[in-house]
Motif scaffolding. Structure first.
Motif, PDB file in Angstrom:
ATOM      1  N   ASP A  23       0.845  -1.206   0.000  1.00  0.00           N
ATOM      2  CA  ASP A  23       0.000   0.000   0.000  1.00  0.00           C
ATOM      3  C   ASP A  23       0.876   1.251   0.000  1.00  0.00           C
ATOM      4  O   ASP A  23       0.615   2.211  -0.729  1.00  0.00           O
ATOM      5  CB  ASP A  23      -0.894   0.028   1.251  1.00  0.00           C
ATOM      6  CG  ASP A  23      -2.176  -0.780   1.069  1.00  0.00           C
ATOM      7  OD1 ASP A  23      -2.555  -1.032  -0.092  1.00  0.00           O
ATOM      8  OD2 ASP A  23      -2.786  -1.165   2.084  1.00  0.00           O
ATOM      9  N   LYS A  37      -1.232   0.348 -10.270  1.00  0.00           N
ATOM     10  CA  LYS A  37      -2.221  -0.667  -9.896  1.00  0.00           C
ATOM     11  C   LYS A  37      -1.548  -1.681  -8.998  1.00  0.00           C
ATOM     12  O   LYS A  37      -0.360  -1.973  -9.167  1.00  0.00           O
ATOM     13  CB  LYS A  37      -2.798  -1.357 -11.127  1.00  0.00           C
ATOM     14  CG  LYS A  37      -3.870  -0.519 -11.821  1.00  0.00           C
ATOM     15  CD  LYS A  37      -4.592  -1.264 -12.898  1.00  0.00           C
ATOM     16  CE  LYS A  37      -5.673  -0.363 -13.506  1.00  0.00           C
ATOM     17  NZ  LYS A  37      -6.213  -0.882 -14.755  1.00  0.00           N
ATOM     18  N   LYS A  38      -2.292  -2.177  -8.041  1.00  0.00           N
ATOM     19  CA  LYS A  38      -1.707  -3.230  -7.202  1.00  0.00           C
ATOM     20  C   LYS A  38      -2.746  -4.302  -6.941  1.00  0.00           C
ATOM     21  O   LYS A  38      -3.949  -4.049  -6.999  1.00  0.00           O
ATOM     22  CB  LYS A  38      -1.156  -2.659  -5.902  1.00  0.00           C
ATOM     23  CG  LYS A  38      -2.185  -2.302  -4.855  1.00  0.00           C
ATOM     24  CD  LYS A  38      -1.529  -2.304  -3.480  1.00  0.00           C
ATOM     25  CE  LYS A  38      -2.367  -3.065  -2.497  1.00  0.00           C
ATOM     26  NZ  LYS A  38      -1.688  -3.458  -1.293  1.00  0.00           N
ATOM     27  N   SER A  39      -2.277  -5.485  -6.709  1.00  0.00           N
ATOM     28  CA  SER A  39      -3.222  -6.589  -6.538  1.00  0.00           C
ATOM     29  C   SER A  39      -2.666  -7.636  -5.610  1.00  0.00           C
ATOM     30  O   SER A  39      -1.488  -7.976  -5.658  1.00  0.00           O
ATOM     31  CB  SER A  39      -3.483  -7.231  -7.898  1.00  0.00           C
ATOM     32  OG  SER A  39      -4.403  -8.280  -7.737  1.00  0.00           O
ATOM     33  N   GLU A  40      -3.535  -8.118  -4.749  1.00  0.00           N
ATOM     34  CA  GLU A  40      -3.128  -9.223  -3.889  1.00  0.00           C
ATOM     35  C   GLU A  40      -4.358 -10.071  -3.602  1.00  0.00           C
ATOM     36  O   GLU A  40      -5.458  -9.699  -3.967  1.00  0.00           O
ATOM     37  CB  GLU A  40      -2.538  -8.710  -2.575  1.00  0.00           C
ATOM     38  CG  GLU A  40      -3.544  -8.054  -1.658  1.00  0.00           C
ATOM     39  CD  GLU A  40      -3.361  -6.538  -1.550  1.00  0.00           C
ATOM     40  OE1 GLU A  40      -2.294  -6.053  -1.937  1.00  0.00           O
ATOM     41  OE2 GLU A  40      -4.299  -5.877  -1.110  1.00  0.00           O
ATOM     42  N   VAL A  41      -4.113 -11.181  -2.940  1.00  0.00           N
ATOM     43  CA  VAL A  41      -5.250 -12.003  -2.545  1.00  0.00           C
ATOM     44  C   VAL A  41      -5.423 -11.913  -1.040  1.00  0.00           C
ATOM     45  O   VAL A  41      -4.505 -12.173  -0.283  1.00  0.00           O
ATOM     46  CB  VAL A  41      -5.046 -13.456  -2.997  1.00  0.00           C
ATOM     47  CG1 VAL A  41      -6.159 -14.319  -2.464  1.00  0.00           C
ATOM     48  CG2 VAL A  41      -5.008 -13.525  -4.507  1.00  0.00           C
ATOM     49  N   HIS A  42      -6.614 -11.481  -0.610  1.00  0.00           N
ATOM     50  CA  HIS A  42      -6.928 -11.400   0.826  1.00  0.00           C
ATOM     51  C   HIS A  42      -7.568 -12.698   1.276  1.00  0.00           C
ATOM     52  O   HIS A  42      -7.654 -13.643   0.540  1.00  0.00           O
ATOM     53  CB  HIS A  42      -7.982 -10.324   1.108  1.00  0.00           C
ATOM     54  CG  HIS A  42      -7.627  -8.942   0.729  1.00  0.00           C
ATOM     55  ND1 HIS A  42      -8.095  -7.881   1.422  1.00  0.00           N
ATOM     56  CD2 HIS A  42      -6.860  -8.453  -0.263  1.00  0.00           C
ATOM     57  CE1 HIS A  42      -7.646  -6.777   0.872  1.00  0.00           C
ATOM     58  NE2 HIS A  42      -6.905  -7.085  -0.151  1.00  0.00           N
ATOM     59  N   ARG A  56       2.388  -2.383  -9.761  1.00  0.00           N
ATOM     60  CA  ARG A  56       2.856  -2.038 -11.103  1.00  0.00           C
ATOM     61  C   ARG A  56       2.650  -0.543 -11.330  1.00  0.00           C
ATOM     62  O   ARG A  56       1.628   0.013 -10.948  1.00  0.00           O
ATOM     63  CB  ARG A  56       2.097  -2.842 -12.168  1.00  0.00           C
ATOM     64  CG  ARG A  56       2.076  -4.338 -11.877  1.00  0.00           C
ATOM     65  CD  ARG A  56       1.548  -5.101 -13.063  1.00  0.00           C
ATOM     66  NE  ARG A  56       2.537  -5.186 -14.126  1.00  0.00           N
ATOM     67  CZ  ARG A  56       2.253  -5.255 -15.425  1.00  0.00           C
ATOM     68  NH1 ARG A  56       0.996  -5.197 -15.824  1.00  0.00           N
ATOM     69  NH2 ARG A  56       3.215  -5.355 -16.320  1.00  0.00           N
ATOM     70  N   SER A  63      -2.979  -4.130 -16.544  1.00  0.00           N
ATOM     71  CA  SER A  63      -3.140  -5.267 -15.634  1.00  0.00           C
ATOM     72  C   SER A  63      -2.524  -5.001 -14.267  1.00  0.00           C
ATOM     73  O   SER A  63      -1.389  -4.518 -14.173  1.00  0.00           O
ATOM     74  CB  SER A  63      -2.477  -6.500 -16.248  1.00  0.00           C
ATOM     75  OG  SER A  63      -2.461  -7.532 -15.289  1.00  0.00           O
ATOM     76  N   PRO A  64      -3.239  -5.326 -13.176  1.00  0.00           N
ATOM     77  CA  PRO A  64      -2.646  -5.168 -11.847  1.00  0.00           C
ATOM     78  C   PRO A  64      -1.656  -6.290 -11.509  1.00  0.00           C
ATOM     79  O   PRO A  64      -1.003  -6.241 -10.484  1.00  0.00           O
ATOM     80  CB  PRO A  64      -3.858  -5.209 -10.915  1.00  0.00           C
ATOM     81  CG  PRO A  64      -4.875  -6.010 -11.656  1.00  0.00           C
ATOM     82  CD  PRO A  64      -4.633  -5.768 -13.120  1.00  0.00           C
ATOM     83  N   MET A  65      -1.580  -7.296 -12.361  1.00  0.00           N
ATOM     84  CA  MET A  65      -0.622  -8.381 -12.138  1.00  0.00           C
ATOM     85  C   MET A  65       0.316  -8.470 -13.331  1.00  0.00           C
ATOM     86  O   MET A  65      -0.114  -8.343 -14.475  1.00  0.00           O
ATOM     87  CB  MET A  65      -1.356  -9.726 -12.050  1.00  0.00           C
ATOM     88  CG  MET A  65      -2.141  -9.925 -10.787  1.00  0.00           C
ATOM     89  SD  MET A  65      -2.681 -11.638 -10.706  1.00  0.00           S
ATOM     90  CE  MET A  65      -3.837 -11.730 -12.053  1.00  0.00           C
TER      91      MET A  65
END
Lengths: 192, 615
Positions: A23, A37-42, A56, A63-65
């Motif tokens: 973050d 953009k950022k992405s994770e799995v909660h 990214r 794409s966030p990944m």
């Protein structure tokens, strides 16, 4: 391929402060004028599982990944997890490793071995590998939980962003009570 | 002002900016944070309903009362809400009604990966699908406008990657929006008996016809013409993956996935040479476009299962595929997505599955259940993790509330009595366990049901529910008493146990298994994370005396994260063997231990004690 987009992948174990770190990194990049953009799995991650968070940034990010083999910097909070995500790196990708071992259940039960030569293995395939003892530095700053801030400090020296931007975002991210320690932790990391 | 927001936060923000003041939901990953965020805005009413069916009915009621209502759930929640869903499509709404379905391709935190675009089609409800946070904030507003203009409930579909990714959002000021609240008597529209439903059924088709026309000119269904050799039809997050991999191709980006704009699709098809449909899960768009007689490539090259990423899209389009169904493209996993990085040897790494937290109250209960010779029908919650080694405390998990009905059914067909235990959490029990528990009484079951009552909805991140005594917005309220409820349902054997007391938990469950008639055991202790949050633990961490440990491994049977095994040969200090066979000792990482004492209760050599001083 969108060449101007840079990708950082932060990995580790639930509870190490990876989501917070990503973050902060994202906020810094936004302040520096990039699209982010950022992405994770909660969800299950709270309960000791693997955590990975892509960040990214660039002129325009779709794409966030990142796709496999397209990550510029792999920031690993745990040694074993570095190995798990090594394939995500570009051949010229850089690796930052927190020298900490968190045993998964099968190792705790004595059913599997924790890989003993992880760092040597990584160095065989990647040129730019930095191993940091982030826990020791976090303890020097006053609290083990600041490991993530130390690691952000280390990461910051790989990215061409002014210290003031980082510290601004840190100020917005932490309550006054723990801000001083976190700034110190960040500076310790940046100095590595 | 710009802000980084998750898709979920952006949906909540969009609703707030659009003047929405009413929302109901049941928590479920990846949808939960929408309500967590929405409930904090000024001047809104937001509630956790006991399940998704109730949440939707509450939303329908609010909409009939003239409010614009937002209803939020995860994909499997729509199954629970499907009954009112299909009929509210007939009645339409007064104020406005938008239902969020947060789907979970790859099943990051779900028991299946159903594609809820199919619900839009079968319930004849329009569906929008944003591709990032900025669109999520805008699309929720559009969804309400469509709802009002066409007198219809509207779906907004998100997926885990949209809900849980963050991207830049431009914040706007909230607009106050007038609502004509009040009751209206209009039985021809809202009393769906056959005579009234038949004409409404025709209205649904008329509405779909209007929506079809709307879709053709809807600005979020847009054609981006670039290189015309390849055209990609896509929607939602796969649009980003495709643009990342192939920025130069032409695109038909669909903001609305139901109904599809047929004219626009034909127009796009006439402009490009070869078309790919890029969509996760079912060939929902693909089959409809093929049915129009347009040649497209879809699931011949793309996986049916799991979420995509830029690498998967790239490999599918550039790879050498036979065009036949290829099972090898069906499998996708989180660490391998078909890209080209460094050629590394395959490593056999120990996996790191999620585990119950140190000090989790479920551990003691499932340790006991795993050792009893019974079949445990399980349910959805953190405790589902106890099916794994070493606890092996659960034999099934189907859906919310299934444990009780299944335990009863199994008990009815198994000759030997006292062999089945159904286990579920407090929030799950309230969600859909009360009716099947009543059924057990009515139909004379002999099974035992255990509610693991940890006083919160732990799995999704500590949401309140009807037995916590607080509402979503923090008001004090009535607190459901499970013991009283069981008595009223007619259960004569109700026991409350402390799962941190292994011996007593075991003897109580064994007693209840041997009894005639249904029994309810309430295994009561707060979630370890909740206890930390409330600063309610004054426990001292434990440590193992290496000179006393006999290496019996009993404590390892708990699968507790701080407890690990160390071989004698790997020890820095010399340890005297206590038995001939001893080859190691257990150790506790005290910095990580919660001091719950379960391991201490299992240690027959008295090797486990409290940490003294600064150890």
């Amino acid at each position: 391929m969108n060449e101007s987009v840079k990708s950082v992948l932060l990995v580790g174990v639930g509870g190490q402060g990876i989501i917070r770190a990503s973050d902060i990194l994202s906020a810094v990049m936004m302040k520096a004028g990039f699209d982010v953009k950022k992405s994770e799995v909660h969800g299950m991650a709270q309960r000791g599982g693997c955590v990975s968070s892509h960040v990214r940034f660039g002129r325009k990010v779709y794409s966030p990944m990142a796709k496999e083999g397209d990550v510029d910097i792999l920031v690993s909070f745990e040694k074993l997890e570095t190995l798990r995500y090594l394939k995500s790196l570009k051949t010229c990708g850089k690796v930052i490793i927190n020298n900490e071992e968190v045993y998964p259940p099968s190792v705790n039960l004595g059913e599997a071995e924790y890989p003993s030569d992880a760092i040597d293995f990584i160095k065989k395939y990647f040129k730019d590998v930095k191993v940091v003892d982030a826990i020791a530095m976090a303890l020097r700053s006053g609290d083990k939980r600041m490991v993530n801030t130390v690691i952000l400090g280390v990461l910051s020296s790989y990215l061409d962003i002014k210290t003031s931007v980082w510290e601004n975002v840190l100020e917005e991210s932490f309550p006054p009570k723990i801000l001083k320690g976190n700034i110190e932790a960040f500076r310790l990391g940046r100095g590595v | 002002m710009k802000e980084l927001m998750s898709g979920n936060e952006a949906i909540a923000r969009g609703a707030y900016e659009h003047g929405i003041t009413f929302a109901s939901a049941y928590p479920g990953t990846p949808s939960t944070e929408i309500m967590d965020a929405f409930a904090k805005y000024d001047g809104v009413y937001a509630e956790w309903s006991p399940n998704e069916k109730v949440a939707l009915e509450v939303g329908i009621g609010a909409a009939l009362g003239g409010a614009r209502a937002l209803v939020v759930m995860k994909h499997v929640g729509v199954n629970v809400a499907a009954d009112p869903l299909f009929t509210v499509s007939y009645t339409g709404i007064e104020g406005g009604l938008v239902i969020i379905s947060a789907d979970d391709p790859t099943m990051h935190s779900s028991q299946n990966e159903q594609d809820n675009r199919n619900y839009a089609r079968s319930a004849k409800i329009p569906m929008l699908e944003p591709s990032d946070s900025s669109e999520a904030k805008e699309f929720i507003k559009i969804a309400f406008r469509i709802s009002e203009e066409f007198d219809t409930p509207v779906f907004l579909r998100s997926t885990t990657r949209v809900s849980h990714s963050k991207s830049v959002v431009e914040l706007e000021e909230p607009e106050a929006r007038e609502e004509k609240r009040g009751t209206r008597y209009d039985p021809s529209k809202y009393v769906m008996v056959p005579a009234m439903a038949r004409p409404r059924r025709i209205e649904v088709e008329k509405r779909m016809d209007k929506l079809l026309k709307f879709a053709e000119t809807f600005s979020e269904n847009r054609i981006e013409i670039n290189d015309t050799k390849v055209g990609i039809i896509t929607a939602g997050m796969p649009y980003n993956y495709s643009k990342d991999a192939f920025p130069d191709y032409s695109y038909l980006k669909l903001g609305m996935v139901h109904p599809l704009p047929r004219g626009l699709i034909r127009e796009f098809a006439s402009k490009v040479e070869k078309i790919y449909v890029v969509e996760e899960l079912d060939p929902f768009i693909e089959e409809q476009v093929k049915a129009m007689g347009i040649e497209v490539v879809g699931k011949e090259v793309f996986p049916y299962t799991g979420e995509f990423d830029p690498g998967i899209v790239e490999t599918a389009i550039t790879g050498n595929h036979t065009g036949e169904y290829d099972p090898s493209i069906v499998e996708t996993d989180i660490t391998s997505n078909g890209g080209v990085g460094t050629d590394l040897p395959t490593l056999a790494l120990p996996s790191r599955p999620p585990n119950l937290c140190p000090g989790c109250p479920h551990r003691g209960l499932f340790y006991v259940l795993g050792k009893l010779n019974v079949f445990v029908t399980g349910d959805i919650g953190c405790y589902t993790l106890s099916f794994m080694k070493p606890l092996k405390g659960m034999g099934s998990c189907i859906c919310m509330g299934a444990s009780i009905g299944m335990a009863h059914g199994m008990d009815k067909v198994i000759e030997e009595k006292g062999k089945v235990v159904g286990v579920l959490g407090d929030s799950t029990f309230i969600h859909s366990g009360i009716t099947p528990l009543l059924n057990m009484v009515y139909n004379k079951s002999n099974a035992v049901v255990v509610i693991c009552d940890n006083s919160t909805t732990a799995m999704t991140g500590m949401q309140e529910h009807p037995a916590t005594g607080f509402t979503l917005q923090g008001e004090v309220t009535k607190k459901l008493d499970f013991v009283k409820l069981a008595e009223v349902l007619g259960i004569e054997n109700v026991r409350v146990v402390d799962p941190f007391d292994i011996k007593n938990t075991r003897s109580v469950i064994k007693e209840e298994l041997s009894r005639e008639g249904p029994s309810l055991v309430i295994s009561k202790a707060p979630c370890a994370l909740l206890a930390v949050k409330q600063k309610a633990i004054g426990r001292t961490p434990l440590t193992i005396d290496p000179d006393k440990c006999t290496g019996c491994r009993a404590c390892l049977g708990l699968g507790c994260p701080p407890i690990s095994w160390k071989k004698l040969e790997d020890m820095d200090i010399k340890i005297e063997k206590k038995t001939k066979k001893q080859d190691g000792i257990a150790i506790i990482d005290s910095s990580f231990c919660n001091g719950c004492t379960l391991c201490q209760q299992l240690c027959s050599s008295g090797a486990i004690g409290e940490v003294v001083g600064d150890e």
